[in-house]
Motif scaffolding. Structure first.
Motif, short mmCIF file in Angstrom:
data_model
loop_
_atom_site.label_atom_id
_atom_site.label_comp_id
_atom_site.label_asym_id
_atom_site.label_seq_id
_atom_site.Cartn_x
_atom_site.Cartn_y
_atom_site.Cartn_z
N ASP A 143 55.63 93.30 31.94
CA ASP A 143 55.63 92.10 31.10
C ASP A 143 54.19 91.86 30.67
OD1 ASP A 143 56.03 89.67 29.87
OD2 ASP A 143 56.56 88.57 31.71
N LEU A 144 53.85 92.31 29.46
CA LEU A 144 52.47 92.29 28.99
C LEU A 144 52.22 90.99 28.21
CD1 LEU A 144 52.01 95.98 27.78
CD2 LEU A 144 51.66 95.00 30.07
N GLY A 145 51.24 90.23 28.68
CA GLY A 145 51.04 88.89 28.13
C GLY A 145 52.08 87.96 28.73
N CYS A 146 52.16 87.99 30.06
CA CYS A 146 53.28 87.36 30.77
C CYS A 146 53.21 85.85 30.80
CB CYS A 146 53.35 87.90 32.20
SG CYS A 146 51.88 87.52 33.21
N SER A 147 52.05 85.25 30.51
CA SER A 147 51.82 83.81 30.65
C SER A 147 52.28 83.35 32.04
CB SER A 147 52.47 83.03 29.50
OG SER A 147 53.86 83.18 29.47
N LEU A 148 53.16 82.36 32.12
CA LEU A 148 53.58 81.85 33.43
C LEU A 148 54.77 82.60 34.01
CD1 LEU A 148 53.22 77.98 32.89
CD2 LEU A 148 51.60 79.55 33.99
N GLY A 149 55.20 83.68 33.34
CA GLY A 149 56.18 84.57 33.94
C GLY A 149 57.64 84.28 33.68
N ALA A 150 57.97 83.61 32.57
CA ALA A 150 59.38 83.37 32.29
C ALA A 150 60.14 84.67 32.12
CB ALA A 150 59.51 82.51 31.03
#
Length: 246
Positions: free
Chosen positions: A67-74
C-alpha cells in the motif's frame, strides 16, 4: 505529551488568520484525515472496500501486498481483512505523522502483525514478491517526470500475474467537461459541509502539489511501464481507478 487523536472534524482551511501554504501530510492533516478524505473524495469508501476485494482475488500465498502512500492505512486494513495469514502487507508513507497514525490505528486490529509500516519515499522503496501493489491517490503527488520510473519499478517487483491498483484524480481534456466535473466536485464538498472559504483555500494549497493527468495519459503510461493490459473499473466524478496486470 497528549495522545494524538485521529478522525477529528476537518476545519484546517476554515481559519482565515492562518496563511495558506502548500499542502503537506503533516500532523494537522493526519489528525483530521479520515474526515477530510470522506468529505473530499467521492466514492472513497467504495475504493477502499473494493481494494480489499481485489486483494482477495489476486493476493497469492507467501507474497506481499504493498500500500504505497498508505496515509492512516484504510486500504492496508481492507487488504488485511481479505487476505490469508501468509500474505504480508507493506504499508508505506513518507509522512512520519501518517505512519505514526497507522501504527496507532493497527493496535487493536486482528492480524496486525502481518503489516510492516514503513516510513520511506515510495520512489526509493524496494518492491519484492508483490502480488498486489496499490497506489490509491498517491501517484498524483509524485513529480510528473518521475511517474513512469515508479510504475516501471512496481512492474518489476510484481510476480507473474500480479496486479497494480491505481486510483487518481484526473484532468479532463475538454474545457467544458472539465469545468462541469470541477463544479460538481465542489458541490460534493459543499454538500458535505465545507464552507466556500475552506474549498477555496484548500484548492490553493493543492495547486502545484497535486498534479492530475488525463485518463489517456495514465493508460499510455501503464503500457509504457510494461503492464500487459489494464481495466478501468471505477469512476466517481473526476476520480478514476484501474487495475493493471503484469
Amino acid at each position: 505529551m497528549p495522545t494524538m487523536r485521529y478522525g477529528e472534524p476537518d476545519d484546517l482551511f476554515d481559519r482565515p488568520e492562518v496563511p495558506v501554504r502548500p499542502f503537506e501530510f503533516d500532523a494537522d492533516v493526519a489528525r483530521v484525515f479520515p474526515d477530510m478524505v470522506r468529505r473530499s473524495v467521492p466514492g472513497y469508501a467504495e475504493l477502499v472496500g473494493l481494494a480489499g476485494l481485489i486483494a482477495r482475488r489476486v493476493a497469492r500465498p507467501g507474497t506481499q501486498c504493498y500500500d504505497l502512500g498508505c496515509s492512516l492505512g484504510a486500504v492496508t486494513r481492507s487488504i488485511l481483512r481479505h487476505t490469508a495469514a501468509d500474505v504480508r502487507v507493506v504499508a508505506v508513507d513518507n509522512a512520519p505523522a501518517m505512519v505514526d497514525g497507522l501504527r496507532a490505528r493497527l493496535r487493536d486490529v486482528e492480524g496486525a502483525d502481518r503489516v510492516e509500516p514503513v516510513c520511506a519515499d515510495v520512489q526509493s522503496l524496494s518492491i519484492e514478491r508483490a502480488s498486489l501493489v496499490v497506489l490509491n491517490l498517491t501517484l498524483q503527488f509524485i513529480p510528473l517526470a518521475d511517474r513512469l520510473a515508479l510504475l516501471r519499478r512496481i512492474r518489476a517487483g510484481l510476480i507473474p500475474g500480479g496486479v497494480l491498483m491505481l486510483a487518481e484524480k484526473v484532468a479532463v481534456p475538454t474545457e467544458q467537461e472539465g469545468a462541469f466535473l470541477q463544479v460538481l466536485h465542489e458541490d460534493f464538498k459543499r454538500a458535505n459541509g465545507y464552507s466556500e472559504l475552506a474549498i477555496s483555500r484548500k484548492r490553493t494549497a493543492l495547486e502545484q502539489v497535486l498534479v492530475p493527468e488525463t485518463i489517456e495519459m495514465h493508460e499510455q503510461r501503464l503500457a509504457e511501464a510494461g503492464f500487459s493490459r489494464h481495466c478501468r473499473w471505477f469512476q466517481s466524478l473526476n476520480f478514476v481507478a484501474w487495475v493493471a496486470w503484469t
